[in-house]
Design a protein around this motif. Structure first.
Motif: not given
Ligand SMILES: *Cc1c(COP(=O)(O)O)cnc(C)c1O
Length: 329
Positions: A215-217, A222-223, A234-236, A317-319
């Motif tokens: 959940r922290a990841v 999200r940030h 996005f969905y988490f 990098g992903i974002v």
């Protein structure tokens, strides 16, 4: 941990075995008059594999665009009578771990007379968060595969809200035996091995920490997505299971651009359920209704990297790649 009566959770060798054991317990093997298993096209192949192992022919129905799974009211009211009358079982799927509520499916079962099994493969977290809504008369088959949130390597279970089906599910996963070594029902060997059970106990010991870390990841994702102005795609967790990070693109073209951008940055992604069961060579000829929603959603919902050790800089990098893909037109 789960606060359920003893006997309500039956371990299995995999999620697929849990599905087969549940199907055999509630409906038995397919009979000539009712050869079909009603299921969504938008699912992992295991749903169809399990139904076929019990002798059923999968019939693919479309999903609801909001819930991403079968809509029991629509199917009971609108699916062609000639199809409903040939269904021996219905298998709604908890898509990406979003749990399937019992009440509307109990109503479907009552109205149509078709027994139901829920493929709740990835829905462990959601189900046990609110068991009064998601456990009941209808068995819920779950997977503890390495790709799911709670993992034993290979493994699974059938969760029951009432002990009524406990004996028949246990029997169907253990050669038809109950107490005596006499086979009294259709069955497979679907037992969880002692080794996987031990891995599962260790996993449960670390579960709170694992879930908190995942959940922290998600919070870090999200940030960074919020700062990039991309949150809406996005969905988490808790909206999906905490092992998933999903990018819901606005159009198939945008999804292709996002995939290309991720590939250029050598970042892997996955369409968890492919483009639907009907796109697999072996399942191309299955009977189905119109699958407009599946065709629309499946290519747009991309699975992104998600793991306990995904670092802040990896997420950056992903974002960055997502940002390029989502903004190109
Ligand atoms: C993972 C999964 C399964 C199968 O579980 P296994 O443990 O791999 O057999 C079944 N259905 C769905 C929707 C899944 O995601």
């Amino acid at each position: 941990m789960l606060l359920l009566p003893e006997g309500s959770v039956i371990s299995a060798s995999s999620g697929t075995a849990a599905l087969i054991g549940s199907m055999l317990a509630v409906a038995g093997r397919a009979v000539e008059q009712r050869p079909l298993a009603l299921m969504p096209a938008y699912t992992f192949v295991a749903t169809a594999v399990a139904a076929q192992q019990c002798g059923y022919h999968p019939f693919l129905a479309d999903i609801n665009p909001v819930s991403w799974t079968l809509d029991p009211e629509r199917l009971a009211a609108e699916l062609d009578r000639s199809i409903l009358e040939r269904c021996g079982i219905a298998v709604p799927v908890a898509p990406l771990g979003r749990p399937v509520p019992q009440a509307p499916w109990l109503e479907f079962q009552r109205k149509t007379g078709i027994p139901v099994v829920i493929d709740g493969a990835a829905s462990f977290e959601g189900v046990f968060q609110t068991p009064e809504q998601f456990l009941g008369e209808i068995p819920v088959a779950m997977s503890f595969h390495a790709t799911k949130a709670l993992a034993t390597g290979e493994g699974g279970c059938v969760a029951l809200g009432t002990p009524r089906l406990a004996v028949s599910v246990t029997r169907s996963l253990n050669f038809g035996f109950h107490e005596a070594r006499e086979s009294t029902s259709p069955s497979i060997n679907g037992k969880m091995s002692e080794y996987h059970a031990a891995v599962g106990l260790a996993e449960l010991d670390g579960w709170t920490e694992k879930q908190t870390t995942l959940r922290a990841v998600a919070t870090e994702y999200r940030h960074q997505l919020f700062s990039a102005g991309l949150s809406k795609y996005f969905y988490f967790a808790p909206d999906v299971s905490s092992n998933y990070a999903l990018c819901h693109c606005a159009s198939p073209d945008q999804a292709l651009r996002v995939q290309a951008a991720l590939q250029r940055s050598r970042i892997d992604y996955r369409l968890w359920y492919g483009k639907g069961l009907q796109h697999h060579a072996y399942y191309a000829d299955l009977e189905h209704e119109s699958l407009v929603v599946t065709h629309d959603l499946a290519p747009r919902l991309l699975g992104l990297p998600m793991s306990m050790d995904l670092t802040e800089s990896a997420i950056t990098g992903i974002v960055a790649a997502l940002s390029t893909g989502l903004s190109e037109s």
